[in-house]
Design an enzyme around this catalytic site. Sequence first.
Site, PDB file in Angstrom:
ATOM      1  N   ASP A  82       0.832  -1.202   0.000  1.00 40.15           N
ATOM      2  CA  ASP A  82       0.000   0.000   0.000  1.00 40.15           C
ATOM      3  C   ASP A  82       0.868   1.254   0.000  1.00 40.15           C
ATOM      4  O   ASP A  82       0.593   2.222  -0.708  1.00 40.15           O
ATOM      5  CB  ASP A  82      -0.921   0.001   1.221  1.00 40.15           C
ATOM      6  CG  ASP A  82      -2.054  -1.000   1.091  1.00 40.15           C
ATOM      7  OD1 ASP A  82      -1.854  -2.028   0.429  1.00 40.15           O
ATOM      8  OD2 ASP A  82      -3.129  -0.758   1.652  1.00 40.15           O
ATOM      9  N   CYS A 123       1.466  -7.202   5.113  1.00 36.74           N
ATOM     10  CA  CYS A 123       0.932  -5.916   4.682  1.00 36.74           C
ATOM     11  C   CYS A 123      -0.587  -5.874   4.830  1.00 36.74           C
ATOM     12  O   CYS A 123      -1.243  -6.893   5.040  1.00 36.74           O
ATOM     13  CB  CYS A 123       1.359  -5.614   3.245  1.00 36.74           C
ATOM     14  SG  CYS A 123       1.257  -3.846   2.821  1.00 36.74           S
ATOM     15  N   ASP A 124      -1.140  -4.687   4.683  1.00 34.82           N
ATOM     16  CA  ASP A 124      -2.509  -4.394   5.107  1.00 34.82           C
ATOM     17  C   ASP A 124      -3.553  -5.422   4.691  1.00 34.82           C
ATOM     18  O   ASP A 124      -4.357  -5.876   5.508  1.00 34.82           O
ATOM     19  CB  ASP A 124      -2.937  -3.029   4.560  1.00 34.82           C
ATOM     20  CG  ASP A 124      -2.213  -1.879   5.217  1.00 34.82           C
ATOM     21  OD1 ASP A 124      -1.345  -2.129   6.068  1.00 34.82           O
ATOM     22  OD2 ASP A 124      -2.504  -0.719   4.867  1.00 34.82           O
ATOM     23  N   LYS A 125      -3.613  -5.777   3.414  1.00 41.99           N
ATOM     24  CA  LYS A 125      -4.697  -6.626   2.930  1.00 41.99           C
ATOM     25  C   LYS A 125      -4.451  -8.098   3.193  1.00 41.99           C
ATOM     26  O   LYS A 125      -5.341  -8.924   2.984  1.00 41.99           O
ATOM     27  CB  LYS A 125      -4.932  -6.382   1.434  1.00 41.99           C
ATOM     28  CG  LYS A 125      -5.212  -4.927   1.075  1.00 41.99           C
ATOM     29  CD  LYS A 125      -6.283  -4.311   1.950  1.00 41.99           C
ATOM     30  CE  LYS A 125      -6.409  -2.818   1.721  1.00 41.99           C
ATOM     31  NZ  LYS A 125      -5.237  -2.035   2.172  1.00 41.99           N
ATOM     32  N   GLU A 447      -6.713   4.156  -1.629  1.00 42.02           N
ATOM     33  CA  GLU A 447      -6.548   4.972  -0.429  1.00 42.02           C
ATOM     34  C   GLU A 447      -6.015   6.351  -0.791  1.00 42.02           C
ATOM     35  O   GLU A 447      -5.199   6.499  -1.700  1.00 42.02           O
ATOM     36  CB  GLU A 447      -5.587   4.294   0.553  1.00 42.02           C
ATOM     37  CG  GLU A 447      -6.140   3.016   1.128  1.00 42.02           C
ATOM     38  CD  GLU A 447      -5.185   2.329   2.088  1.00 42.02           C
ATOM     39  OE1 GLU A 447      -5.594   1.334   2.704  1.00 42.02           O
ATOM     40  OE2 GLU A 447      -4.032   2.790   2.216  1.00 42.02           O
ATOM     41  N   SER A 473      -5.907   5.571   4.148  1.00 36.98           N
ATOM     42  CA  SER A 473      -4.909   4.766   4.834  1.00 36.98           C
ATOM     43  C   SER A 473      -5.190   4.783   6.328  1.00 36.98           C
ATOM     44  O   SER A 473      -5.774   5.736   6.856  1.00 36.98           O
ATOM     45  CB  SER A 473      -3.516   5.334   4.564  1.00 36.98           C
ATOM     46  OG  SER A 473      -2.584   4.861   5.508  1.00 36.98           O
TER      47      SER A 473
END
Length: 557
Positions: A82, A123-125, A447, A473
Site C-alpha cells: 500500500d 501488509c494491510d490486505k 486509499e 490509509s
Amino acid sequence: MSYNRRSKNITQGVARSPNRSMYYALGYQKDDFDKPMIGVANGHSTITPCNAGLQRLVDAAVSAVKQADANPQTFGTPTISDGMSMGTEGMKYSLVSREVIADCIETCVQGQWMDGVVVVGGCDKNMPGGMIALARINVPGIYVYGGTIRPGHWKGKDLTIVSAFEAVGEFTAGRMSQEDFEGVEKNACPTTGSCGGMYTANTMSSSFEALGMSLLYSSTMANPDQEKVDSAAESARVLVEAVKKDLKPRDIITKQAIENAVSVIMATGGSTNAVLHYLAIAHAAEIDWSIEDFERIRKRVPVICDLKPSGQYVATDLHAAGGIPQVMKLLLDAGLLHGDCMTITGRTIAEELKDVPSVPRADQKVIYPIDQALYKEGHLAILKGNLAEDGAVAKITGLKNPVITGPARVFDDEQSALAAILDDKIRAGDVVVLRYLGPQGGPGMPEMLAPTSAIIGKGLGESVGLITDGRFSGGTWGMVVGHVAPEAFVGGTIALVQEGDSITIDAHKLLLQLNVDDAELARRRAAWKQPAPRYTRGVLAKYAALARPANKGAVTG
C-alpha cells in the site's frame, strides 16, 4: 485416532495410488499419509518491508508442524505494498488483492484437501484476505502476523512511513529543509515489519487477538525479534491441536467475537479500513453484521490508547506497555468484552486473560485505565446525510474543528487533487471532494493518503475537509470522510456535487450534507450519465463487475 479428516480424500485407497506417487516425489513416506496435511500460506515477498521478514516465520511454522507429527505444505499468497503504490494507479489493486489473497488460500486449501492452515502475512490486505478465507472455508486455521516495524529516528524525533508522506506537504510548503526531507525519507523505515502506528496492518492483527484467531501478544511484536519467530512456531503447534480437536473458524468467529474485535479497534484508535474488512469477514462467516453495529459499539467503548496516527506512540511501545491483552483485560473488567468467546487455543477469552493485570503498569503512558480514557466514546463513526444515504466512515475524535461548512473543491481523480493541494490551490475552509474512486468507479477504492498527508503537511489539517467514495490509509487523520455510499459511479449524490457547492461535515451530529435544495439535485440527477468503466479487461475490470458497495464490505462473492 487419525486426524486426516479431509486429506484422506486425496491420500487413501487404491484409487489414490497415483496421488501418493506424487507425494513420494516430495519426500513423503508411507506413514505420512495417515497424518494431517497442514497448509502454510506464505506471504513472504521482497516487494515490501511488511512482508520481507516473513520467511523466518514460515520456516519456524513448518518446523513446528513437523514436530507436531503433521505434514506441512507451503504455498504462496501475493501482496501489494500500500505504501509503495500509494498515490499511483497501482493503489487500485490494493483492495483487490484482499479478494485475490482470500481466493488463493481457498483454492489451495480446498483443492488439496488440507486439514488445517497457518496463514502468515504482513501488509494491510494480507490480514483481512486471510481471515476472509478462513471464515469462508471453515477449515481449522490460525493467523500469524508478520510483526511490526520498529520506529525510525531523525534528529530526536520518532518516525513512521506517515512521517514521509506528511513531509511531502511540509517540504513543498517551504516548512522543511532539503536535509530534513531526505533525512525523514531515508530513516522512516529502519527494519522489516509492517507500518508502525495503529494503521491498518496493526489494527487488523491486533483485532485478531480479540477475535480469537491469533495468539495473545503476537500482534505487537517487532518482526526482527526472536519472540516473533517463537510465536510463529507456537501458532503452528496450536493449529495442529485445533485440527485434532476439530476446532474450526466458525466455532470462534461469532457475532460476539466480532464485537470483541471491534471493541479493541475502538479502544486502540484503529483504522477506518477495519469497518470495510469486518463487514467482509462477517459476510464470509455468514454473520449478520452491518455498519450500524460499528456505531453501536462506538457509543459504549472509549479510546484508551495513545497511538499514532492521531496519538504519540507506536506498536512496539504498546507491546512494551502490555500489548493487546492488557487492553482486552481492561475492557473485560469493564464489561465491554464477551469473556465466554472461544479462541483458537480451545480456551475462552476470559481464561486466556486470567493472568493479565487488571491495572496497566504505572511506568507507561500508552494504555490508560477506563476511567481515564482519552475519549469517552470510540473514534470510528458512521456519518449519514444526503451525501451518504448508505453511510460513510470517519475518525471523529481529537478534531479541533469537528464541524466544517465550506465550498466544494471537486476532483474526479486523486492525482489532480494532489496537484492542487501541492500548488496551494486549496484554502482553509474548503471541502475537497474526491469521487469516482469507489469499489466500482475506482475501481478498487484506492486509499487517499497522499492528498490527506499533503493537506496536513501544508498546515491545513484542522481547516480543510475531505470526502471521498474511496478509502483512507490507516495513517490518515483530520477532518476526512471516506467510504461514501452510494458511490459516484452508480449515481450517488457525491456524483452530483459541483464546484463551489456548500458541504457540511458535522462530527457531532454524524452528518454529511450537500447544502443544495432537492429540486436542484433532482435536475442534476436527471442530467447525470454514468461514465464508461475505466477498465474493460483484467483483474480491475473483474473486480468492478463483481464488487458490492462499501457499506457491504466491497466484497466480490
